[in-house]
Design a protein around this motif. Structure first.
Motif, PDB file in Angstrom:
ATOM      1  N   THR A 110       0.775   4.275  -2.699  1.00  0.00           N
ATOM      2  CA  THR A 110       0.557   5.658  -2.266  1.00  0.00           C
ATOM      3  C   THR A 110       1.634   6.570  -2.840  1.00  0.00           C
ATOM      4  O   THR A 110       1.351   7.665  -3.333  1.00  0.00           O
ATOM      5  N   GLN A 111       2.875   6.100  -2.809  1.00  0.00           N
ATOM      6  CA  GLN A 111       3.987   6.870  -3.384  1.00  0.00           C
ATOM      7  C   GLN A 111       3.750   7.118  -4.873  1.00  0.00           C
ATOM      8  O   GLN A 111       3.936   8.234  -5.372  1.00  0.00           O
ATOM      9  N   GLN A 139       0.838  -1.211   0.000  1.00  0.00           N
ATOM     10  CA  GLN A 139       0.000   0.000   0.000  1.00  0.00           C
ATOM     11  C   GLN A 139       0.870   1.257   0.000  1.00  0.00           C
ATOM     12  O   GLN A 139       0.557   2.234  -0.688  1.00  0.00           O
ATOM     13  N   SER A 140       1.973   1.239   0.718  1.00  0.00           N
ATOM     14  CA  SER A 140       2.823   2.433   0.769  1.00  0.00           C
ATOM     15  C   SER A 140       3.450   2.715  -0.593  1.00  0.00           C
ATOM     16  O   SER A 140       3.605   3.880  -0.985  1.00  0.00           O
TER      17      SER A 140
END
Length: 199
Positions: free
Chosen positions: A128-129, A124-125
Protein backbone atom coordinates in the motif's frame (compact mmCIF):
# COMPACT_ATOMS: atom_id res chain seq x y z
CA UNK A 1 4.81 42.17 -5.13
CA UNK A 2 1.50 42.44 -6.97
CA UNK A 3 3.36 42.22 -10.27
CA UNK A 4 5.10 39.03 -9.21
CA UNK A 5 1.75 37.51 -8.28
CA UNK A 6 0.18 38.57 -11.59
CA UNK A 7 2.89 37.16 -13.84
CA UNK A 8 1.76 33.52 -13.78
CA UNK A 9 -1.75 34.62 -14.83
CA UNK A 10 -0.51 36.69 -17.76
CA UNK A 11 1.99 34.14 -19.06
CA UNK A 12 0.89 30.66 -17.97
CA UNK A 13 3.47 28.00 -18.59
CA UNK A 14 2.53 24.39 -17.89
CA UNK A 15 4.80 23.02 -15.22
CA UNK A 16 6.57 19.79 -16.03
CA UNK A 17 5.55 16.98 -13.72
CA UNK A 18 8.39 16.61 -11.27
CA UNK A 19 8.08 13.89 -8.65
CA UNK A 20 10.21 14.27 -5.51
CA UNK A 21 13.44 12.45 -4.80
CA UNK A 22 14.91 12.15 -8.30
CA UNK A 23 18.61 11.41 -7.73
CA UNK A 24 21.59 12.86 -9.54
CA UNK A 25 23.09 10.87 -12.39
CA UNK A 26 26.05 9.80 -10.25
CA UNK A 27 23.78 8.65 -7.43
CA UNK A 28 21.58 6.77 -9.90
CA UNK A 29 24.63 5.01 -11.34
CA UNK A 30 25.73 3.97 -7.83
CA UNK A 31 22.23 2.76 -6.98
CA UNK A 32 21.99 0.81 -10.25
CA UNK A 33 25.31 -0.89 -9.48
CA UNK A 34 23.94 -1.86 -6.05
CA UNK A 35 20.73 -3.44 -7.37
CA UNK A 36 20.59 -7.22 -7.33
CA UNK A 37 20.37 -8.65 -10.85
CA UNK A 38 17.97 -11.59 -11.07
CA UNK A 39 15.44 -13.05 -13.49
CA UNK A 40 11.93 -11.75 -12.88
CA UNK A 41 9.81 -13.96 -10.67
CA UNK A 42 6.37 -15.31 -11.44
CA UNK A 43 3.21 -13.22 -11.87
CA UNK A 44 1.32 -15.99 -10.10
CA UNK A 45 -0.95 -14.57 -7.43
CA UNK A 46 -0.63 -10.98 -8.68
CA UNK A 47 -3.63 -8.68 -8.46
CA UNK A 48 -3.85 -4.89 -8.39
CA UNK A 49 -6.07 -5.41 -5.35
CA UNK A 50 -2.93 -6.51 -3.49
CA UNK A 51 -1.61 -2.95 -3.93
CA UNK A 52 -4.44 -0.77 -2.53
CA UNK A 53 -3.99 2.58 -4.23
CA UNK A 54 -5.43 6.07 -4.40
CA UNK A 55 -5.78 6.10 -0.63
CA UNK A 56 -7.04 9.16 1.21
CA UNK A 57 -4.22 11.66 1.77
CA UNK A 58 -5.94 14.69 3.28
CA UNK A 59 -9.66 15.19 3.78
CA UNK A 60 -11.43 14.12 0.58
CA UNK A 61 -8.20 14.18 -1.46
CA UNK A 62 -6.76 10.83 -2.49
CA UNK A 63 -3.35 10.04 -3.91
CA UNK A 64 -4.43 10.53 -7.54
CA UNK A 65 -5.91 13.98 -6.87
CA UNK A 66 -2.84 14.94 -4.84
CA UNK A 67 -0.50 14.09 -7.75
CA UNK A 68 -2.76 15.89 -10.23
CA UNK A 69 -2.48 19.04 -8.12
CA UNK A 70 1.27 18.60 -7.60
CA UNK A 71 2.08 18.02 -11.27
CA UNK A 72 -0.41 20.47 -12.82
CA UNK A 73 -0.61 24.21 -13.27
CA UNK A 74 -3.56 26.34 -12.08
CA UNK A 75 -5.43 23.25 -10.95
CA UNK A 76 -8.93 23.92 -9.60
CA UNK A 77 -10.71 21.26 -7.57
CA UNK A 78 -14.30 20.87 -6.43
CA UNK A 79 -15.56 20.07 -2.93
CA UNK A 80 -14.76 16.37 -3.40
CA UNK A 81 -11.17 17.27 -4.47
CA UNK A 82 -11.75 16.25 -8.12
CA UNK A 83 -9.84 18.44 -10.58
CA UNK A 84 -12.28 20.53 -12.60
CA UNK A 85 -9.70 22.51 -14.56
CA UNK A 86 -5.97 23.00 -14.96
CA UNK A 87 -3.10 22.21 -17.30
CA UNK A 88 -0.94 19.12 -17.26
CA UNK A 89 2.29 18.72 -19.23
CA UNK A 90 3.25 15.09 -19.78
CA UNK A 91 7.05 14.78 -19.91
CA UNK A 92 6.79 11.29 -21.40
CA UNK A 93 5.46 12.59 -24.74
CA UNK A 94 5.51 16.40 -24.52
CA UNK A 95 1.72 16.79 -24.68
CA UNK A 96 -0.25 19.30 -22.62
CA UNK A 97 -3.79 18.57 -21.44
CA UNK A 98 -6.54 20.71 -19.92
CA UNK A 99 -8.82 17.87 -18.79
CA UNK A 100 -7.85 15.65 -15.88
CA UNK A 101 -9.61 12.78 -17.67
CA UNK A 102 -6.83 12.84 -20.29
CA UNK A 103 -4.19 12.29 -17.61
CA UNK A 104 -3.22 9.07 -15.81
CA UNK A 105 -1.06 8.78 -12.73
CA UNK A 106 1.68 6.38 -13.76
CA UNK A 107 3.31 4.07 -11.25
CA UNK A 108 6.87 4.46 -12.56
CA UNK A 109 7.59 0.91 -11.38
CA UNK A 110 4.41 -0.87 -12.50
CA UNK A 111 2.72 -2.76 -9.70
CA UNK A 112 2.99 -6.11 -11.46
CA UNK A 113 6.69 -5.49 -12.20
CA UNK A 114 7.20 -4.82 -8.50
CA UNK A 115 5.36 -8.06 -7.71
CA UNK A 116 7.69 -10.05 -9.97
CA UNK A 117 10.82 -8.39 -8.59
CA UNK A 118 10.26 -8.66 -4.85
CA UNK A 119 6.91 -7.24 -3.77
CA UNK A 120 5.16 -10.62 -3.79
CA UNK A 121 6.87 -11.23 -0.45
CA UNK A 122 5.88 -7.91 1.09
CA UNK A 123 3.17 -7.24 3.64
CA UNK A 124 -0.04 -5.62 2.43
CA UNK A 125 0.88 -2.41 4.26
CA UNK A 126 4.24 -2.27 2.45
CA UNK A 127 2.51 -2.72 -0.92
CA UNK A 128 0.00 0.00 0.00
CA UNK A 129 2.86 2.36 0.85
CA UNK A 130 4.54 1.58 -2.49
CA UNK A 131 1.37 2.14 -4.53
CA UNK A 132 0.74 5.54 -2.90
CA UNK A 133 4.33 6.76 -2.46
CA UNK A 134 4.46 10.55 -2.59
CA UNK A 135 7.99 10.76 -1.13
CA UNK A 136 9.90 8.98 -3.92
CA UNK A 137 9.69 9.41 -7.73
CA UNK A 138 7.13 6.61 -8.12
CA UNK A 139 4.02 8.57 -9.20
CA UNK A 140 3.76 11.01 -12.12
CA UNK A 141 0.93 12.58 -14.13
CA UNK A 142 1.22 11.67 -17.83
CA UNK A 143 -0.90 11.29 -20.97
CA UNK A 144 -3.36 8.47 -20.37
CA UNK A 145 -2.84 6.48 -23.59
CA UNK A 146 0.96 6.72 -23.22
CA UNK A 147 0.66 5.25 -19.74
CA UNK A 148 -1.61 2.53 -21.12
CA UNK A 149 0.90 1.68 -23.86
CA UNK A 150 3.53 1.21 -21.16
CA UNK A 151 1.39 -1.25 -19.21
CA UNK A 152 3.64 -3.29 -16.94
CA UNK A 153 6.74 -3.11 -19.13
CA UNK A 154 10.25 -2.30 -17.91
CA UNK A 155 12.68 -0.04 -19.81
CA UNK A 156 13.95 -3.17 -21.58
CA UNK A 157 10.80 -3.11 -23.74
CA UNK A 158 9.24 0.35 -23.19
CA UNK A 159 10.69 3.83 -22.87
CA UNK A 160 8.99 7.25 -22.90
CA UNK A 161 8.42 8.46 -26.49
CA UNK A 162 10.52 11.59 -25.73
CA UNK A 163 14.18 10.57 -25.68
CA UNK A 164 14.83 13.88 -23.87
CA UNK A 165 13.17 12.32 -20.81
CA UNK A 166 15.07 9.03 -20.86
CA UNK A 167 17.70 10.27 -18.39
CA UNK A 168 15.12 11.41 -15.84
CA UNK A 169 12.95 8.33 -16.33
CA UNK A 170 15.86 5.97 -15.78
CA UNK A 171 16.92 7.86 -12.64
CA UNK A 172 13.38 7.61 -11.25
CA UNK A 173 13.10 3.89 -12.09
CA UNK A 174 16.48 3.08 -10.55
CA UNK A 175 15.86 5.08 -7.38
CA UNK A 176 12.49 3.48 -6.64
CA UNK A 177 13.87 -0.02 -7.21
CA UNK A 178 16.79 0.85 -4.94
CA UNK A 179 14.63 2.30 -2.17
CA UNK A 180 12.40 -0.78 -2.14
CA UNK A 181 15.17 -3.35 -2.67
CA UNK A 182 13.57 -4.68 -5.85
CA UNK A 183 15.61 -6.67 -8.36
CA UNK A 184 16.37 -5.86 -12.00
CA UNK A 185 16.88 -8.38 -14.76
CA UNK A 186 19.91 -8.19 -17.03
CA UNK A 187 18.13 -6.67 -20.06
CA UNK A 188 16.47 -4.09 -17.81
CA UNK A 189 19.84 -3.12 -16.29
CA UNK A 190 21.37 -2.82 -19.75
CA UNK A 191 18.51 -0.55 -20.91
CA UNK A 192 18.83 1.64 -17.80
CA UNK A 193 22.58 1.95 -18.30
CA UNK A 194 21.97 3.04 -21.88
CA UNK A 195 19.32 5.57 -20.81
CA UNK A 196 21.70 7.13 -18.27
CA UNK A 197 23.90 7.88 -21.26
CA UNK A 198 21.33 10.53 -22.23
CA UNK A 199 21.99 12.53 -19.05
Amino acid sequence: MALAVALPATAPQPAAATPPGIPSESTARSELAALRVAADGSSSGYSRDKFPHWNAVSGTCNTRETVLKRDGTSVVTDSSCASTSGRWYSPYDGATWSAASDVDIDHVIPLSNAWRTGASGWTQSRRTQFANDLSNPQLIAVTDNVNQSKGDQSPATWKPPRTAYWCTYSKMWIHVKYRYSLTVNSSEKSALTSMLGYC
